[in-house]
Design a protein around this motif. Structure first.
Motif, PDB file in Angstrom:
ATOM      1  N   GLN A   1     -42.252  44.901 -11.948  1.00 22.60           N
ATOM      2  CA  GLN A   1     -41.792  45.299 -13.093  1.00 22.60           C
ATOM      3  C   GLN A   1     -41.060  44.142 -13.660  1.00 22.60           C
ATOM      4  O   GLN A   1     -40.731  43.921 -14.852  1.00 22.60           O
ATOM      5  CB  GLN A   1     -40.564  46.326 -12.972  1.00 22.60           C
ATOM      6  N   GLY A   2     -40.770  42.899 -12.857  1.00 22.95           N
ATOM      7  CA  GLY A   2     -40.085  41.637 -13.451  1.00 22.95           C
ATOM      8  C   GLY A   2     -38.539  42.098 -13.811  1.00 22.95           C
ATOM      9  O   GLY A   2     -38.163  41.541 -14.777  1.00 22.95           O
ATOM     10  N   LEU A   3     -37.884  42.730 -12.942  1.00 19.59           N
ATOM     11  CA  LEU A   3     -36.534  42.949 -12.958  1.00 19.59           C
ATOM     12  C   LEU A   3     -35.642  41.922 -12.626  1.00 19.59           C
ATOM     13  O   LEU A   3     -35.804  40.953 -11.767  1.00 19.59           O
ATOM     14  CB  LEU A   3     -36.104  44.179 -11.850  1.00 19.59           C
ATOM     15  N   HIS A   4     -34.178  42.044 -13.116  1.00 16.92           N
ATOM     16  CA  HIS A   4     -33.285  41.042 -12.694  1.00 16.92           C
ATOM     17  C   HIS A   4     -33.704  39.585 -13.114  1.00 16.92           C
ATOM     18  O   HIS A   4     -33.366  38.629 -12.482  1.00 16.92           O
ATOM     19  CB  HIS A   4     -32.865  40.919 -11.172  1.00 16.92           C
ATOM     20  N   GLY A   5     -34.383  39.398 -14.189  1.00 13.69           N
ATOM     21  CA  GLY A   5     -34.761  38.212 -14.692  1.00 13.69           C
ATOM     22  C   GLY A   5     -35.838  37.606 -14.177  1.00 13.69           C
ATOM     23  O   GLY A   5     -36.178  36.367 -14.446  1.00 13.69           O
ATOM     24  N   PHE A   6     -36.558  38.139 -12.924  1.00 16.74           N
ATOM     25  CA  PHE A   6     -37.763  37.547 -12.254  1.00 16.74           C
ATOM     26  C   PHE A   6     -38.936  38.041 -13.179  1.00 16.74           C
ATOM     27  O   PHE A   6     -39.076  39.026 -13.988  1.00 16.74           O
ATOM     28  CB  PHE A   6     -38.076  38.310 -10.921  1.00 16.74           C
ATOM     29  N   PRO A   7     -40.071  36.995 -13.297  1.00 25.45           N
ATOM     30  CA  PRO A   7     -41.108  37.284 -14.235  1.00 25.45           C
ATOM     31  C   PRO A   7     -42.065  38.263 -13.406  1.00 25.45           C
ATOM     32  O   PRO A   7     -41.960  38.466 -12.111  1.00 25.45           O
ATOM     33  CB  PRO A   7     -41.771  36.016 -14.096  1.00 25.45           C
ATOM     34  N   THR A   8     -42.788  38.971 -14.301  1.00 26.20           N
ATOM     35  CA  THR A   8     -43.585  40.145 -13.473  1.00 26.20           C
ATOM     36  C   THR A   8     -44.842  39.096 -12.766  1.00 26.20           C
ATOM     37  O   THR A   8     -45.199  38.254 -13.235  1.00 26.20           O
ATOM     38  CB  THR A   8     -44.390  40.813 -14.478  1.00 26.20           C
ATOM     39  N   ASP A   9     -45.147  39.510 -11.638  1.00 25.08           N
ATOM     40  CA  ASP A   9     -46.210  38.935 -10.778  1.00 25.08           C
ATOM     41  C   ASP A   9     -46.764  39.955 -10.173  1.00 25.08           C
ATOM     42  O   ASP A   9     -46.605  40.469  -8.923  1.00 25.08           O
ATOM     43  CB  ASP A   9     -45.455  37.781  -9.898  1.00 25.08           C
ATOM     44  N   ALA A  10     -48.145  40.233 -10.616  1.00 25.80           N
ATOM     45  CA  ALA A  10     -48.961  41.263 -10.089  1.00 25.80           C
ATOM     46  C   ALA A  10     -49.701  40.882  -8.525  1.00 25.80           C
ATOM     47  O   ALA A  10     -49.313  41.777  -7.798  1.00 25.80           O
ATOM     48  CB  ALA A  10     -50.169  41.593 -10.853  1.00 25.80           C
ATOM     49  N   ASP A  11     -49.852  39.680  -8.422  1.00 25.02           N
ATOM     50  CA  ASP A  11     -50.135  39.252  -7.113  1.00 25.02           C
ATOM     51  C   ASP A  11     -49.124  39.263  -6.048  1.00 25.02           C
ATOM     52  O   ASP A  11     -49.449  39.683  -4.900  1.00 25.02           O
ATOM     53  CB  ASP A  11     -50.894  37.744  -6.991  1.00 25.02           C
TER      54      ASP A  11
END
Length: 717
Positions: free
Chosen positions: A244-254
């Motif tokens: 989901q890309g929470l807390h400022g982290f980018p979404t990263d499907a892998d």
């Protein structure tokens, strides 16, 4: 590789020279960092990585700069502090052993102190007991365990487990969130002593800010520490965070796939190795009274009634009891031995094909009963003869595993696959993948097609294997679909029994009116991305029984978790209503957002939720003009925009005619009110028209009457 210890740096490097020319198109395919199917991984934590395609790194080893994310998370700081704490406790435990060996030791004084109601005694060993305040509780607990075990050596892990249990005990007595910050150090110390449950719970507290200052980076660190030890709950949490890309982290499907795939594969194994720490995952929503009323236990009247029906020969009741006991469903504690007895009675006494199959499986695998393969095969054949499809698959598995008769196994699996058996499709995929299908070579594309069928039929391992193909692709046949792969492994991972136990603890606490504990456990599951838990967290914050939550936290909690609920694949309609209410009331910033509120109510109405239709009607009554797009999606003509009475009548009629009987009366009253207002409006218009006509016609009538009177007077004269 560069390792940092404060200002000291250690450099490690490796290089491989291939003996043949390699042609690599690095614009296709994918890279795996940290091991995979074909190469062993490295134990540790991976930070940012730079890949140089056609040249060596221009930077020397001495020029390497620590990435900001590594500095921020401060993994080294935690490890050093933890090492210091472990050393402190080790020295304390060693000192207790040393003192026990001496005459008049502090151990004897402590034992006397314990016996005499814990009265303070002045001992010559006070210096031994001098401890930093934040470590005093752990030190006392370690000494208590030392006494309890008769002076035997105590492991640090045992102290960690005791600290975690003490923390849970203290949290269970919480009546407001203000005391959580005083309990958190105990959880952190338990986590340092290798209790992964404590690490994960601490991570959730920091992530949500429940009673402590919200610290997303600290939460991430603690989750990484637990995940590195393969904790299932932490793996789920990290998978959701990166998905989901929470807390400022980018979404990263892998990256999300890596976490989810780990727990998904463990879930398959866990279901074959049941323990008391696992419970069947059940999505119970706290606003669903019907589901809550089905929760039972072995002393509950529902369970006792089922036992009575089973004793009378009701096969469905026998199946239900056995299922509850085997998997720990509906609040019943798992008891595999008791479950097997019910399987046996259903199979032997009642001749029930479902029980025959279940009894055959436990005999085949030795779950709760001694293995008896010939007996298992007999029951499975009887179940197959009675038309129970899973028994066909089980017999095929027997022929493949015990007889190595792949021809017979493949025939049975093909037969079961035609009858839509998910396990049969999975097994056909496996033998195609491994080249074991009689007369055929290994075919990964055929394996993929069978895994797809198995997954679509709801099989956990089938979903995991399908996701493997979608994350790598099959050149010329199947394209990479990493985003879809994540959804499949997420679904599979959310069937893990350890997640089920957290959900069960949350539900049991709620049924016992322990609202804080219920919220805590549901928060743990919610931070793993489980939709039902996210809804229940929002619901508990909305109820805020006893005002144990700060109003600001409760409001923020409702916003966050109702919003997450409506973003899930199968959202509960109640969440749409509550989000609509929050937007309508302008709870967040004081500004009403009627457009967004109407969208929420519309989504609820499209799911035939009467409250959605009703609330749309209220918006119209307050003078809000529904957008044309909303009317079109609700299958209402744009002509309704010209007449509010017709629009209100249509909305309230659909509210009244929904399947919810409880909504019939309020929706009917609202509809009656519309009719009444319409009648009053029409009646008022009619009165005004009649009055106008009378005022215009009155002089004419007077003139006519006067004229008639004059004529009559003249005739008389």
């Amino acid at each position: 590789m560069v390792c940092f210890d404060k200002e000291h740096r250690t450099f490690e490097s490796t290089e491989n020279i291939l003996s043949h020319t390699v042609i690599l198109d690095d614009t296709e395919g994918y890279f795996v960092i940290g091991g995979g199917k074909y190469i062993r991984g490295v134990e540790g934590y991976f930070g940012p990585l730079v890949y140089y395609r056609n040249r060596i790194s221009p930077h020397g080893m001495s020029d390497v700069v620590i990435p900001d994310v590594i500095r921020t998370v401060n993994l080294t700081g935690w490890l050093q502090t933890c090492q210091d704490f472990r050393l402190h406790l080790s020295l304390k435990l060693s000192s207790y052993s040393l003192m026990r060996a001496e005459s008049g030791s502090c151990f004897d004084a402590f034992h006397k102190w314990m016996v005499n109601d814990r009265q303070r005694l002045k001992s010559q060993c006070e210096l031994w007991e001098s401890t930093a305040p934040h470590r005093r509780q752990a030190t006392k607990l370690a000494k208590l365990l030392f006494v309890k075990h008769g002076g035997k050596r105590i492991s640090l892990a045992a102290v960690g487990r005791a600290l975690y249990s003490l923390s849970l005990h203290k949290l269970g007595r919480v009546r407001s969130t203000g005391v959580v910050s005083r309990i958190l150090p105990l959880l952190l110390q338990a986590g340092c002593l290798a209790d992964n449950r404590a690490l994960h719970m601490s991570s959730v507290l920091y992530s949500t800010g429940l009673g402590v200052k919200k610290q997303p980076i600290k939460a991430w660190l603690l989750a990484l520490l637990a995940a590195q030890k393969d904790d299932r709950l932490a793996l789920l949490h990290l998978g959701y965070l990166h998905h989901q890309g929470l807390h400022g982290f980018p979404t990263d499907a892998d990256l999300a796939y890596g976490y989810y795939a780990n727990i998904a594969k463990q879930t398959t194994l866990d279901r074959h190795n049941l323990t008391l720490e696992q419970t069947f995952v059940e999505a119970v929503y706290l606003n669903n009274d019907e589901m809550l009323n089905l929760q039972t236990n072995e002393d509950h009247h529902i369970f006792q009634w089922l036992k009575l029906q089973a004793h009378r020969g009701a096969a469905d009741a026998e199946q239900a009891i056995a299922r509850m006991l085997f998997w720990g469903q509906q609040g019943v504690s798992p008891n595999i031995q008791k479950a097997v007895r019910h399987y046996e009675r259903g199979a032997v006494q009642w001749g029930d094909p479902v029980s025959m199959y279940d009894y055959g499986i436990v005999l085949l695998q030795g779950h709760g009963v001694e293995k008896d393969i010939p007996k298992a095969v007999t029951f499975l054949k009887n179940a197959m003869e009675k038309g129970f499809v899973p028994a066909i698959n089980a017999l095929a598995w027997y022929y493949e595993r015990f007889e190595q008769d792949y021809k017979q196994a493949a025939q049975l699996w093909e037969q079961a696959d035609l009858l839509k058996c998910p396990e049969a499709a999975l097994n056909l995929g496996v033998i195609y993948s491994q080249g074991l299908y009689p007369g055929k070579t290994a075919d990964q594309y055929m394996a993929y097609k069978y895994y797809l069928k198995s997954a679509e039929r709801g099989h956990i391992r089938g979903a995991t294997l399908l996701a493997d193909f979608w994350t790598t692709g099959i050149p010329g046949h199947v394209n990479r679909r990493p985003s879809d792969a994540v959804l499949w492994v997420k679904w599979a991972a959310e069937h893990n029994g350890y997640l089920g136990t957290v959900l069960r603890k949350g539900l049991d606490s709620y049924l016992k009116s322990d609202t804080f504990s219920s919220l805590l456990y549901y928060l743990m599951a919610a931070e793993m991305g489980y939709a039902a838990a996210q809804f229940n967290v929002a619901y508990l914050c909305e109820q805020n029984t006893g005002n144990f939550l700060d109003p600001a936290f409760a409001l923020q909690c409702m916003w966050k978790y109702y919003n997450l609920t409506i973003l899930s694949q199968h959202p509960d309609t109640y969440a749409f209503i509550k989000m609509g209410d929050l937007l309508y009331e302008g709870q967040r910033d004081g500004q009403k957002d009627l457009f967004s509120a109407a969208q929420m109510y519309k989504l609820a109405a499209l799911r035939n939720e009467p409250q959605g239709w009703y609330n749309l009607g209220l918006l119209v009554e307050e003078g809000y003009r529904l957008p044309l797009s909303v009317l079109i999606e609700l299958s209402l003509s744009e002509l309704y925009l010209a007449d509010n009475s017709l629009l209100l009548s249509a909305l309230y009629k659909r509210c009244r005619d929904s399947e919810d009987t409880a909504s019939y009366l309020p929706c009917s009253l609202a509809l009656f009110n519309v009719y009444l207002q319409s009648f009053q409006k029409d009646y008022s218009t009619a009165i005004k028209l009649c009055t106008t006509v009378a005022m215009v016609a009155a002089p004419v009538v007077v003139v006519v009457i006067v004229g008639l009177l004059r004529r009559r007077t003249l005739s008389l004269n």
